[in-house]
Write an enzyme that holds these catalytic residues in place. Structure first.
Site, short mmCIF file in Angstrom:
data_model
loop_
_atom_site.label_atom_id
_atom_site.label_comp_id
_atom_site.label_asym_id
_atom_site.label_seq_id
_atom_site.Cartn_x
_atom_site.Cartn_y
_atom_site.Cartn_z
N ASP A 213 -5.77 -18.04 19.98
CA ASP A 213 -6.96 -17.32 20.44
C ASP A 213 -7.73 -16.79 19.24
OD1 ASP A 213 -6.11 -14.31 19.87
OD2 ASP A 213 -4.37 -15.32 20.76
N ASP A 215 -8.39 -13.53 18.80
CA ASP A 215 -8.21 -12.09 18.85
C ASP A 215 -9.32 -11.53 19.75
OD1 ASP A 215 -6.45 -10.03 18.08
OD2 ASP A 215 -7.90 -9.25 16.63
#
Length: 295
Positions: A213, A215
């Protein structure tokens, strides 16, 4: 890492997606006791193309253990007691750089430790040591992993700084932006003090960081969530298995000593004079530091 001519034993720390590898022969779960407490789980031993390998589920099978409750000292000590000479650390991370897209693997070579609750050293009052951590990962392991990733067609980025937070919560947006301003590349919750302890135990160590991802800093992507992380993590599992499956046999032969000198990290690190050393702590460190304490 042992010297050339000494058979290596490759340790792999990661989740179930890593140790469930096709072709693992003579597989056996074993219990290894540690004077530092209970490791995260039993160790799975076996062979890949004749090369001995030892797997440790970092969070335990089924993931019952959060990052802050991992017994990092027991994990590294148990691996050393099982004969491990080098460690491949596989873990999920968030990306702090636009170009490190979800699904990319990163061979991190630096760390910033922002943890606050964890035991960071095997050494204590009665036996003091200071190891060098300037270059915390092993270039030989990185070379093999980079070549193995290329052969497997896995997108991989060599080099980068891993920012380790305490967790278990993900970052605030302000924290994420702060870490980006520091020049960090990825963020995770598990590789510190793991790397510190591996160096104290004179084990070669490298990180395989799997980006799941962005973050929470990226405006064009949803904030990080467990569901999103797991979705990408599962997609990465096959790649991680393929990478480990190819890399472990490639580490079977050694043409030279470790370029980092990991196997001699304690040569000039222990500062406590023999007469002042705590005998109980010396016994406790029989696996980690027995080479220099009992030599």
């Amino acid at each position: 890492m042992s010297e050339p001519g000494t058979p290596p034993v490759i340790g792999v720390i990661g989740g179930s997606g890593v140790y469930d590898i096709e072709g693992l022969e003579n597989a056996e779960w074993i219990t290894v006791d540690s004077p530092f407490g209970m490791p995260s789980d039993q160790l799975l031993t076996g062979e890949l193309d004749g090369q001995k390998v030892v797997f440790l589920p970092r969070h335990g099978r089924g993931h019952p253990l959060p990052p802050s409750r991992l017994n990092f000292r027991a994990n590294i000590d148990a691996l050393k007691r099982a004969g491990v000479t080098e460690i491949l650390s596989v873990s999920a991370v968030g990306s702090l750089k636009e170009e490190l897209t979800p699904g990319t693997f990163v061979l991190c070579d630096q760390f910033i430790d922002r943890t606050v609750e964890r035991e960071r050293s095997f050494f204590d009052t009665g036996l003091t040591a200071h190891v060098s951590l300037a270059d915390p990962t092993c270039t030989r392991l990185m070379d093999v992993l980079q070549d193995s990733a290329a052969a497997e067609g896995i997108p991989i980025h060599r080099g980068g700084t891993y920012l380790c937070i305490e967790g278990p919560q993900f970052s605030t947006r302000a924290e994420s932006e702060l870490f980006r301003s520091w020049g960090c590349d990825v963020i995770g919750m598990t590789n510190m003090p793991e790397a510190r302890l591996a160096r104290e135990a004179e084990l070669c160590y490298t990180t395989i960081a799997m980006v799941t991802d962005y973050d929470c800093w990226h405006d064009d992507h949803d904030n990080v969530s467990v569901d999103a992380v797991i979705k990408v993590l599962l997609a990465n599992a096959d790649k991680a298995r393929g990478l480990v499956r190819r890399a472990v046999p490639a580490l079977a032969g050694r043409q030279q000593s470790c370029p980092r000198g990991c196997q001699h990290a304690l040569d000039n690190a222990i500062i406590t004079q023999p007469h002042a050393r705590d005998p109980a702590l010396v016994r406790k460190l029989d696996a980690v530091a027995g080479r220099v304490l009992n030599g």
